[in-house]
Structure formats: C-alpha cells, structure tokens
Design a protein around this motif. Sequence first.
Motif, PDB file in Angstrom:
ATOM      1  N   ALA A   1     -17.474 -44.134   1.278  1.00 20.33           N
ATOM      2  CA  ALA A   1     -16.252 -45.017   1.157  1.00 20.33           C
ATOM      3  C   ALA A   1     -15.220 -44.229   1.755  1.00 20.33           C
ATOM      4  O   ALA A   1     -14.980 -43.054   1.722  1.00 20.33           O
ATOM      5  CB  ALA A   1     -16.194 -45.455  -0.190  1.00 20.33           C
ATOM      6  N   LYS A   2     -14.318 -45.259   2.552  1.00 22.24           N
ATOM      7  CA  LYS A   2     -13.042 -44.629   3.183  1.00 22.24           C
ATOM      8  C   LYS A   2     -11.698 -45.094   2.513  1.00 22.24           C
ATOM      9  O   LYS A   2     -11.902 -46.398   1.913  1.00 22.24           O
ATOM     10  CB  LYS A   2     -13.161 -44.738   4.565  1.00 22.24           C
ATOM     11  CG  LYS A   2     -14.192 -44.057   5.265  1.00 22.24           C
ATOM     12  CD  LYS A   2     -14.233 -44.331   6.819  1.00 22.24           C
ATOM     13  CE  LYS A   2     -15.605 -43.503   7.661  1.00 22.24           C
ATOM     14  NZ  LYS A   2     -15.476 -43.673   8.856  1.00 22.24           N
ATOM     15  N   ARG A   3     -11.024 -44.439   2.539  1.00 22.36           N
ATOM     16  CA  ARG A   3      -9.439 -45.028   1.779  1.00 22.36           C
ATOM     17  C   ARG A   3      -8.831 -45.975   2.880  1.00 22.36           C
ATOM     18  O   ARG A   3      -8.576 -45.478   3.997  1.00 22.36           O
ATOM     19  CB  ARG A   3      -8.470 -43.729   1.533  1.00 22.36           C
ATOM     20  CG  ARG A   3      -9.051 -42.743   0.587  1.00 22.36           C
ATOM     21  CD  ARG A   3      -8.427 -41.409   0.666  1.00 22.36           C
ATOM     22  NE  ARG A   3      -6.888 -41.655   0.426  1.00 22.36           N
ATOM     23  CZ  ARG A   3      -6.312 -40.764   0.814  1.00 22.36           C
ATOM     24  NH1 ARG A   3      -6.507 -39.956   1.922  1.00 22.36           N
ATOM     25  NH2 ARG A   3      -4.890 -41.053   0.621  1.00 22.36           N
ATOM     26  N   PHE A   4      -8.007 -47.019   1.995  1.00 28.00           N
ATOM     27  CA  PHE A   4      -7.356 -47.954   2.654  1.00 28.00           C
ATOM     28  C   PHE A   4      -6.426 -48.202   1.844  1.00 28.00           C
ATOM     29  O   PHE A   4      -6.428 -48.547   0.740  1.00 28.00           O
ATOM     30  CB  PHE A   4      -8.187 -49.020   3.334  1.00 28.00           C
ATOM     31  CG  PHE A   4      -7.306 -49.993   4.088  1.00 28.00           C
ATOM     32  CD1 PHE A   4      -7.123 -49.987   5.330  1.00 28.00           C
ATOM     33  CD2 PHE A   4      -6.780 -51.220   3.254  1.00 28.00           C
ATOM     34  CE1 PHE A   4      -6.293 -51.087   5.967  1.00 28.00           C
ATOM     35  CE2 PHE A   4      -5.944 -51.933   3.895  1.00 28.00           C
ATOM     36  CZ  PHE A   4      -5.718 -51.868   5.354  1.00 28.00           C
ATOM     37  N   SER A   5      -5.098 -48.277   2.322  1.00 26.11           N
ATOM     38  CA  SER A   5      -3.901 -48.883   1.475  1.00 26.11           C
ATOM     39  C   SER A   5      -2.862 -49.521   2.449  1.00 26.11           C
ATOM     40  O   SER A   5      -2.910 -49.377   3.506  1.00 26.11           O
ATOM     41  CB  SER A   5      -3.182 -47.471   0.730  1.00 26.11           C
ATOM     42  OG  SER A   5      -2.751 -46.769   1.829  1.00 26.11           O
ATOM     43  N   ALA A   6      -2.093 -50.393   1.640  1.00 23.98           N
ATOM     44  CA  ALA A   6      -0.992 -51.397   2.248  1.00 23.98           C
ATOM     45  C   ALA A   6      -0.061 -51.588   1.184  1.00 23.98           C
ATOM     46  O   ALA A   6      -0.343 -51.644  -0.114  1.00 23.98           O
ATOM     47  CB  ALA A   6      -1.780 -52.518   2.911  1.00 23.98           C
ATOM     48  N   GLY A   7       1.287 -51.430   1.771  1.00 24.86           N
ATOM     49  CA  GLY A   7       2.285 -51.627   1.078  1.00 24.86           C
ATOM     50  C   GLY A   7       3.567 -51.810   1.616  1.00 24.86           C
ATOM     51  O   GLY A   7       3.698 -52.051   2.961  1.00 24.86           O
ATOM     52  N   MET A   8       4.744 -51.425   0.870  1.00 28.80           N
ATOM     53  CA  MET A   8       6.092 -51.454   1.369  1.00 28.80           C
ATOM     54  C   MET A   8       6.704 -50.253   1.113  1.00 28.80           C
ATOM     55  O   MET A   8       6.650 -49.423   0.351  1.00 28.80           O
ATOM     56  CB  MET A   8       7.011 -52.544   0.565  1.00 28.80           C
ATOM     57  CG  MET A   8       6.350 -54.016   0.883  1.00 28.80           C
ATOM     58  SD  MET A   8       6.814 -54.370   2.555  1.00 28.80           S
ATOM     59  CE  MET A   8       8.511 -54.625   2.611  1.00 28.80           C
ATOM     60  N   GLY A   9       7.448 -49.821   2.185  1.00 28.98           N
ATOM     61  CA  GLY A   9       8.580 -48.661   1.956  1.00 28.98           C
ATOM     62  C   GLY A   9       9.943 -49.127   1.803  1.00 28.98           C
ATOM     63  O   GLY A   9      10.234 -50.224   2.481  1.00 28.98           O
ATOM     64  N   PHE A  10      10.651 -48.550   0.837  1.00 28.46           N
ATOM     65  CA  PHE A  10      11.866 -48.948   0.635  1.00 28.46           C
ATOM     66  C   PHE A  10      12.831 -48.081  -0.122  1.00 28.46           C
ATOM     67  O   PHE A  10      12.337 -46.706  -0.736  1.00 28.46           O
ATOM     68  CB  PHE A  10      11.897 -50.199  -0.330  1.00 28.46           C
ATOM     69  CG  PHE A  10      11.322 -50.103  -1.524  1.00 28.46           C
ATOM     70  CD1 PHE A  10      11.836 -49.537  -2.680  1.00 28.46           C
ATOM     71  CD2 PHE A  10       9.681 -50.422  -1.460  1.00 28.46           C
ATOM     72  CE1 PHE A  10      11.138 -49.523  -3.866  1.00 28.46           C
ATOM     73  CE2 PHE A  10       9.181 -50.065  -2.892  1.00 28.46           C
ATOM     74  CZ  PHE A  10       9.865 -49.709  -3.977  1.00 28.46           C
ATOM     75  N   TRP A  11      14.090 -48.092  -0.013  1.00 31.65           N
ATOM     76  CA  TRP A  11      15.251 -47.106  -0.501  1.00 31.65           C
ATOM     77  C   TRP A  11      15.683 -47.628  -1.850  1.00 31.65           C
ATOM     78  O   TRP A  11      15.702 -48.788  -1.955  1.00 31.65           O
ATOM     79  CB  TRP A  11      16.109 -46.929   0.506  1.00 31.65           C
ATOM     80  CG  TRP A  11      15.667 -45.994   1.590  1.00 31.65           C
ATOM     81  CD1 TRP A  11      15.207 -46.687   2.781  1.00 31.65           C
ATOM     82  CD2 TRP A  11      15.687 -44.839   1.879  1.00 31.65           C
ATOM     83  NE1 TRP A  11      14.764 -45.840   3.619  1.00 31.65           N
ATOM     84  CE2 TRP A  11      14.975 -44.695   3.072  1.00 31.65           C
ATOM     85  CE3 TRP A  11      16.233 -43.493   1.125  1.00 31.65           C
ATOM     86  CZ2 TRP A  11      14.781 -43.353   3.671  1.00 31.65           C
ATOM     87  CZ3 TRP A  11      15.719 -42.351   1.640  1.00 31.65           C
ATOM     88  CH2 TRP A  11      15.079 -42.185   2.898  1.00 31.65           C
ATOM     89  N   PHE A  12      16.064 -46.683  -2.759  1.00 37.62           N
ATOM     90  CA  PHE A  12      16.836 -47.170  -4.053  1.00 37.62           C
ATOM     91  C   PHE A  12      18.118 -47.776  -3.658  1.00 37.62           C
ATOM     92  O   PHE A  12      18.663 -46.982  -2.749  1.00 37.62           O
ATOM     93  CB  PHE A  12      16.838 -46.128  -4.833  1.00 37.62           C
ATOM     94  CG  PHE A  12      15.364 -45.685  -5.365  1.00 37.62           C
ATOM     95  CD1 PHE A  12      14.883 -46.322  -6.210  1.00 37.62           C
ATOM     96  CD2 PHE A  12      14.865 -44.401  -5.089  1.00 37.62           C
ATOM     97  CE1 PHE A  12      13.402 -45.981  -6.644  1.00 37.62           C
ATOM     98  CE2 PHE A  12      13.658 -44.261  -5.489  1.00 37.62           C
ATOM     99  CZ  PHE A  12      12.930 -44.978  -6.350  1.00 37.62           C
TER     100      PHE A  12
END
Length: 311
Positions: free
Chosen positions: A300-311
């Motif tokens: 299995a291989k890792r996969f991720s998706a999301g958002m980057g944001f500042w406080f």
Amino acid sequence: MKHRLITIALTLISIGIASAQQSDIVIHLDSDGSSAISSSNGRLSLQLNGTRFELGPKRAAQDSVTYYVKREDGTMHQMSKEELYRAAAESHNSHVTQAKRQKVYFGFGGFGSPNINHFALLEMGASTLVNTDYSMYSPEEANALMFGNFKSINFNINLMTMNIPLNPGRTLAFSMAFGFGMDNYTFADNYTMEFRDGMVHAVALDDDTKKSKLLATYIHMPMTLDWNINRNFFISAGINFDILGNSQLKYKFPKTTIDGVVKLNPVQLGATARIGWKRLYGYVNYSFLEMFRAGTGPKAKRFSAGMGFWF
C-alpha cells in the motif's frame, strides 16, 4: 608704487590660498586692472603689471582626465570618465539584481516569511492507502485490515521555512519546509493488528472498543518549485521527504497504546502539488514507496489531500 603693490599682493596671497578651495575671490589693486589676485577652481592667480603668476595644483582639462581601474589579476585598465561611470552603474545594477535574486528568506512558524512563502503553519486533510494489494491474506483478514477512508486524518506542521526567489520578479521560487507530519489511519471495523510469523495480522477487539487506529508520525520536509502567477495566486509542485519517527496502535476503551508492532518503511519519498491563494491552499501528497516494509504487511502507498491555512 610697485613695492607697495608687491607688499599688498604677498599679504593677500596668504589669505587667498586659505580660501581658494572654498570660494572664488577677485581683488583688484589698480583701477586699470593691470594688477589683480583671483582664485578659481582651487588655483590662485596673481597678476602684476601684465605678468601672471599661478599657484596651486596643476589640473588637466576635464575632458582629458584619465582613470585607471585595477583588475583582479593586478593589471591596470585605462578608462575615460564616461566609461568609468557606465561600468560603475552596470556593476551596481548587477549587484542589486543578483542580491535580490539570490536572497534566502527564513521563517519560523510563519513569522519572518516573505509573501512568496506558501507553506502554511498547519495543513490538515484526509489520509488513505492506494495501490493496495492484500493478496498475501485471506479475503476475510484482508477486509479486517482495511482502513476507513473518511475517518483517517493527515496532519502536518511546517515549523521552519526557507524561500529563494529564482528571478528578479519573484514569480519563480524554490521553497522548503521542515516540520512534523502524522497519518492517523482508523480501522474500518473493530480490529487492530499484531505481529506474528514475520508479518502483521488482524486481531478482533471487543464490541465496546472504539476508535481503533494506526498512528504514524514523521519528520516532514517538503520541497517545491513555486510559480507565483500574480501577487496572490500560485501553483507549486515538488517532493516530500519523510523520515519515520514512530508507529503506534491505539484504541479505547480502555485507552491502550502499543508501540513498535507495525513495521513501516523508515523513509518515505513522494510527490506533492499545491494550488492556492496567498497561504490558503489545497494540497495532495502521494508516496512513491510502500508504507509497510516488504513482506511484513499489505502492499500500500500513502495518499493524502487537504487544506493549508494560517491561524
């Protein structure tokens, strides 16, 4: 009369020399102008009965001044004033441009970073495994070892950042971050893992057990080439280099943590891509390497998706 004029002239010479460098002076001794003291451009001129005496450093005409520039090899290069000014201006502009192009910016926790830095302090999204192969397990055990895609979390913190503009307009830049990453894989069903016979196997848990998961933490180092399309909008792509810190199996209740059961690859290398506005962006990460060590678990291989944001 001549003796009187000479005496007065010599007296005024001393005064004229002191002030010759500061201002122009003209002193007429005779009404017909045959005897005079004058100063101009740092030279003192004395005229007595038609004879002129000039005191001060000899100067060549302005257009005949020659300058010499010493090269790195020690030789002297002759240049006119115009050539010297032009070379100095070109050297200055080149130095400013080069300094601007090669300047390295460092930031910590987002502070001190330039506007071309697009690594947010916090990145959060979903984790899953792709390109999976459970052929070494029975169908029943393969189902027990699977994770729930909508329950698994990817979490990254970019503590330190480095940004290097690659052109004067800073539309292209190389960026790098150093921090920590975490993949929190939650089992789809009420199972955990144990290591036996050289590989991990599924272990059923009690019905009242909740949130059984595999937690993997990494030292996270993304490196990207950024294209700053305008002042705010950007696209970037690059690689992720991750070093395994620890792996744990967790579940509750009771709250239980088990270290070192799962054998994960100590190093991960993958691709990352981002698109966003200032420091708010979406990202996807994909690993080129298998998550589990060969032969110790499913492929299995890792996969991720999301958002980057500042406080």
